[in-house]
Scaffold this motif. Sequence first.
Motif, PDB file in Angstrom:
ATOM      1  N   PRO A   1     120.016 -26.863  80.818  1.00 27.84           N
ATOM      2  CA  PRO A   1     119.501 -27.260  79.497  1.00 27.84           C
ATOM      3  C   PRO A   1     119.730 -28.739  79.247  1.00 27.84           C
ATOM      4  O   PRO A   1     120.752 -29.295  79.640  1.00 27.84           O
ATOM      5  CB  PRO A   1     120.329 -26.403  78.530  1.00 27.84           C
ATOM      6  N   ARG A   2     118.773 -29.364  78.589  1.00 26.33           N
ATOM      7  CA  ARG A   2     118.894 -30.799  78.315  1.00 26.33           C
ATOM      8  C   ARG A   2     117.973 -31.171  77.158  1.00 26.33           C
ATOM      9  O   ARG A   2     116.972 -30.495  76.911  1.00 26.33           O
ATOM     10  CB  ARG A   2     118.509 -31.606  79.557  1.00 26.33           C
ATOM     11  N   VAL A   3     118.305 -32.273  76.513  1.00 29.18           N
ATOM     12  CA  VAL A   3     117.489 -32.745  75.400  1.00 29.18           C
ATOM     13  C   VAL A   3     116.246 -33.427  75.946  1.00 29.18           C
ATOM     14  O   VAL A   3     116.329 -34.308  76.792  1.00 29.18           O
ATOM     15  CB  VAL A   3     118.285 -33.723  74.518  1.00 29.18           C
ATOM     16  N   LEU A   4     115.092 -33.008  75.431  1.00 29.79           N
ATOM     17  CA  LEU A   4     113.846 -33.663  75.808  1.00 29.79           C
ATOM     18  C   LEU A   4     113.466 -34.703  74.761  1.00 29.79           C
ATOM     19  O   LEU A   4     113.009 -35.785  75.087  1.00 29.79           O
ATOM     20  CB  LEU A   4     112.727 -32.629  75.935  1.00 29.79           C
ATOM     21  N   VAL A   5     113.617 -34.338  73.486  1.00 26.33           N
ATOM     22  CA  VAL A   5     113.315 -35.254  72.397  1.00 26.33           C
ATOM     23  C   VAL A   5     114.462 -35.178  71.393  1.00 26.33           C
ATOM     24  O   VAL A   5     114.749 -34.101  70.885  1.00 26.33           O
ATOM     25  CB  VAL A   5     111.986 -34.903  71.691  1.00 26.33           C
ATOM     26  N   ALA A   6     115.093 -36.302  71.140  1.00 32.37           N
ATOM     27  CA  ALA A   6     116.169 -36.345  70.143  1.00 32.37           C
ATOM     28  C   ALA A   6     115.564 -36.842  68.838  1.00 32.37           C
ATOM     29  O   ALA A   6     115.351 -38.030  68.665  1.00 32.37           O
ATOM     30  CB  ALA A   6     117.287 -37.266  70.615  1.00 32.37           C
ATOM     31  N   ALA A   7     115.254 -35.933  67.951  1.00 36.99           N
ATOM     32  CA  ALA A   7     114.617 -36.312  66.689  1.00 36.99           C
ATOM     33  C   ALA A   7     115.509 -36.049  65.489  1.00 36.99           C
ATOM     34  O   ALA A   7     115.406 -36.711  64.484  1.00 36.99           O
ATOM     35  CB  ALA A   7     113.287 -35.572  66.526  1.00 36.99           C
ATOM     36  N   GLY A   8     116.345 -35.029  65.583  1.00 40.32           N
ATOM     37  CA  GLY A   8     117.257 -34.719  64.495  1.00 40.32           C
ATOM     38  C   GLY A   8     116.688 -33.795  63.431  1.00 40.32           C
ATOM     39  O   GLY A   8     117.422 -33.278  62.611  1.00 40.32           O
ATOM     40  N   ASP A   9     115.366 -33.596  63.435  1.00 45.51           N
ATOM     41  CA  ASP A   9     114.779 -32.776  62.372  1.00 45.51           C
ATOM     42  C   ASP A   9     113.752 -31.797  62.907  1.00 45.51           C
ATOM     43  O   ASP A   9     112.744 -31.537  62.264  1.00 45.51           O
ATOM     44  CB  ASP A   9     114.118 -33.686  61.325  1.00 45.51           C
ATOM     45  N   ILE A  10     114.005 -31.259  64.064  1.00 42.09           N
ATOM     46  CA  ILE A  10     113.126 -30.223  64.621  1.00 42.09           C
ATOM     47  C   ILE A  10     113.797 -28.883  64.371  1.00 42.09           C
ATOM     48  O   ILE A  10     114.941 -28.666  64.757  1.00 42.09           O
ATOM     49  CB  ILE A  10     112.907 -30.437  66.140  1.00 42.09           C
ATOM     50  N   ARG A  11     113.070 -27.980  63.709  1.00 42.46           N
ATOM     51  CA  ARG A  11     113.687 -26.727  63.263  1.00 42.46           C
ATOM     52  C   ARG A  11     112.996 -25.504  63.793  1.00 42.46           C
ATOM     53  O   ARG A  11     113.091 -24.437  63.224  1.00 42.46           O
ATOM     54  CB  ARG A  11     113.682 -26.667  61.728  1.00 42.46           C
ATOM     55  N   GLY A  12     112.295 -25.601  64.875  1.00 41.58           N
ATOM     56  CA  GLY A  12     111.599 -24.437  65.404  1.00 41.58           C
ATOM     57  C   GLY A  12     110.110 -24.700  65.464  1.00 41.58           C
ATOM     58  O   GLY A  12     109.658 -25.824  65.307  1.00 41.58           O
ATOM     59  N   GLY A  13     109.312 -23.642  65.699  1.00 43.46           N
ATOM     60  CA  GLY A  13     107.867 -23.794  65.744  1.00 43.46           C
ATOM     61  C   GLY A  13     107.384 -24.554  66.963  1.00 43.46           C
ATOM     62  O   GLY A  13     106.341 -25.197  66.923  1.00 43.46           O
ATOM     63  N   ILE A  14     108.151 -24.470  68.053  1.00 42.21           N
ATOM     64  CA  ILE A  14     107.793 -25.219  69.261  1.00 42.21           C
ATOM     65  C   ILE A  14     106.864 -24.389  70.120  1.00 42.21           C
ATOM     66  O   ILE A  14     107.066 -23.184  70.288  1.00 42.21           O
ATOM     67  CB  ILE A  14     109.088 -25.548  70.040  1.00 42.21           C
ATOM     68  N   SER A  15     105.831 -25.028  70.701  1.00 41.81           N
ATOM     69  CA  SER A  15     104.909 -24.265  71.542  1.00 41.81           C
ATOM     70  C   SER A  15     104.370 -25.137  72.661  1.00 41.81           C
ATOM     71  O   SER A  15     103.969 -26.296  72.444  1.00 41.81           O
ATOM     72  CB  SER A  15     103.756 -23.693  70.719  1.00 41.81           C
ATOM     73  N   PHE A  16     104.355 -24.565  73.865  1.00 43.24           N
ATOM     74  CA  PHE A  16     103.707 -25.208  74.998  1.00 43.24           C
ATOM     75  C   PHE A  16     102.200 -25.038  74.864  1.00 43.24           C
ATOM     76  O   PHE A  16     101.706 -24.025  74.339  1.00 43.24           O
ATOM     77  CB  PHE A  16     104.151 -24.564  76.321  1.00 43.24           C
ATOM     78  N   SER A  17     101.469 -26.016  75.393  1.00 43.85           N
ATOM     79  CA  SER A  17     100.029 -25.842  75.495  1.00 43.85           C
ATOM     80  C   SER A  17      99.761 -24.768  76.547  1.00 43.85           C
ATOM     81  O   SER A  17     100.591 -24.516  77.425  1.00 43.85           O
ATOM     82  CB  SER A  17      99.376 -27.171  75.893  1.00 43.85           C
ATOM     83  N   PRO A  18      98.610 -24.137  76.474  1.00 44.32           N
ATOM     84  CA  PRO A  18      98.329 -23.054  77.429  1.00 44.32           C
ATOM     85  C   PRO A  18      98.398 -23.505  78.889  1.00 44.32           C
ATOM     86  O   PRO A  18      98.745 -22.695  79.759  1.00 44.32           O
ATOM     87  CB  PRO A  18      96.916 -22.607  77.046  1.00 44.32           C
ATOM     88  N   ASP A  19      98.073 -24.773  79.153  1.00 42.63           N
ATOM     89  CA  ASP A  19      98.145 -25.235  80.544  1.00 42.63           C
ATOM     90  C   ASP A  19      99.548 -25.687  80.929  1.00 42.63           C
ATOM     91  O   ASP A  19      99.768 -26.119  82.064  1.00 42.63           O
ATOM     92  CB  ASP A  19      97.137 -26.359  80.802  1.00 42.63           C
ATOM     93  N   GLY A  20     100.487 -25.605  80.003  1.00 38.38           N
ATOM     94  CA  GLY A  20     101.876 -25.902  80.304  1.00 38.38           C
ATOM     95  C   GLY A  20     102.225 -27.371  80.388  1.00 38.38           C
ATOM     96  O   GLY A  20     103.371 -27.713  80.664  1.00 38.38           O
TER      97      GLY A  20
END
Lengths: 439, 186
Positions: free
Chosen positions: A127-146
Amino acid sequence: MTPIDRFDPFEQRITAAIDEIAAPRRPDYLDDLLRQTARTRQRPRWSFIGRWLPMDTTLAPVSGTARFPVRATLLLIAALLLAVAAAIAVVGAANRTAPPFGLAGNGQLAYAQGGDLWVADGPGVNPRVLVAAGDIRGGISFSPDGRLIAYPVTEPGGDRFWVVGADGSNPHPIHDDLISEGWAWAAWSPDSSTFAMAGTIGGRWALVLAAADGSGDRSVPMDGYRPWDVGFNPRDPDQMLLRLQETQGIRALDLYVADADGTGLRPLRLRTGPRAFGDTYTLSGSAWSPGADVIAYNGIDTDPETLITRFRVHLVNADGTGDRALPGPDDPNIQEAWPTWSPDGRWLIVQRWRWRDSGDKGDGWMAIMPGDGSEPARDIGPRLTEGDGTNVVKAWSPDGTKVLMELETGEVYLVDPFADTWERLPGTSLLPDWQRTAP
Amino acid sequence: MDRRVLVERAGRGDHDAFAMLASASATRLDAAARLIVRDPELARDAVQDALIRAWRDLPGLRDPDRFDAWLHRLLVNSCLDALRRRRRRPIEIEISPIDEPSTADTARHLADRDLVERALARLDPEHRALVVLHYYLGYPLPEAATTLGISLPAAKSRLHRAMQGLRRTLTADAPPVPAPTGGRTA
């Protein structure tokens, strides 16, 4: 704080009643309290880790521009990027684009933790941080092509979706106006070019299509309708499935198939049944099957014997014919809804629950049934028990063998729905999304 | 004096500046705490705890413009901590004396207040905190979710559930509590 406009008369009543209940008065203990704080020493600034690291530990809003780390962490981030680039160089050549529907390979997991976007190579792997934004609370989704990841960043007044490459490259916002109260659904087009959002956007109900590359967004005209939910035909990026509500008359709700530019609205003419749970949940939870021939959705029915109103999963053909309720639990007090198709369309995972107020325990869990509804669902996975709430959110793995499950208590599990075994996933309390890779 | 300046000065140890900020906020903090914990003694403890922590940790607040949101987060956490530490016992709501209604509208208004008060009492503390953040303190739902440290979908489901509970109480044939938002990541 800017007051929220309350247009719903019921909300206005609630707000007025709460204002009166609160009956503000100056606390008579304030002077004693201030004498106490005057005797209390403040923490020195150097003792706050947020002063040293680029990641905010407070409620600092996210600006529209990328963050620049302080000098002390530049080398660390550069090293991370080099490592990611090296990994991509070794692995990337072998990666092929995943198909937009059907079974696929299991790639990375993306999830929110501590306000940042994290990725892992597999459940609990690197596991590792991809984006350090501080205000991401869920709702994450990959595009269908990944290849891309969409994620909402909370700002004062609402959320803004960003897109970043699955390798962490080029994070950028994809729309201008914030999504504020009322946002519920967002969906990738099957060709991964567009991200659609329905909700209160820019202060009004809107359906917005945003280009994933950040080149612009546009609002789809929805004259006479309020858009609630949006999804795409998994096999046709130019066809959407919308839950719309007429803004006049009886404010009827229906599911509509539409062209991606908002034209060609074709209602499925579904019976709404008793709107016992409000407009938010009437005909909600619609999901197009991977074969694009059937749509599953939340129906609200009345048990003929007990007259208890309950949620039941419905299937309807994509042309609106053949609407049918799937066999639900024998116990009418058990609700069943929120169907989620397996990638191959063979199975449906549903949420089951009982409300505490019904006199039962108030628990939540998952169940699995054949995608054609030929058999009742079978209970699987861990279970929320009394006092923990009823909310369960779930997602299939791209290869169709596992289900990720988030409980309202903040636990995330990896469930084998066929063996009915499960393990807890550490490191996150919010449902991850699973990247599709070439099978 | 500009509020941002006050926050900056308080963060550098100016207690007079902090006292001005606390005095301006205390009334609303106290009211919010009473709504959440439903006990004036417990509310006082929660407000005191929140303001002491605010004074102590203010040097760590990087953006002075976020002071109010940060302070409300401290308050909500203090309220929920206080409730968790405390044993369950019957709680009496402090109801301010009211005049007799003189019109039908006033009677309905007071009836609403009584019904809402009872309905709020039946909510879990976390649900009640969300209602207070959203409807009393006026936070948009995404920010209320952030303050509570929960996901936006969880906040939506809790708020809808709380509102349907209120709706059922206020209307004779109102429906049961609705389902939370499950099944999708948005």
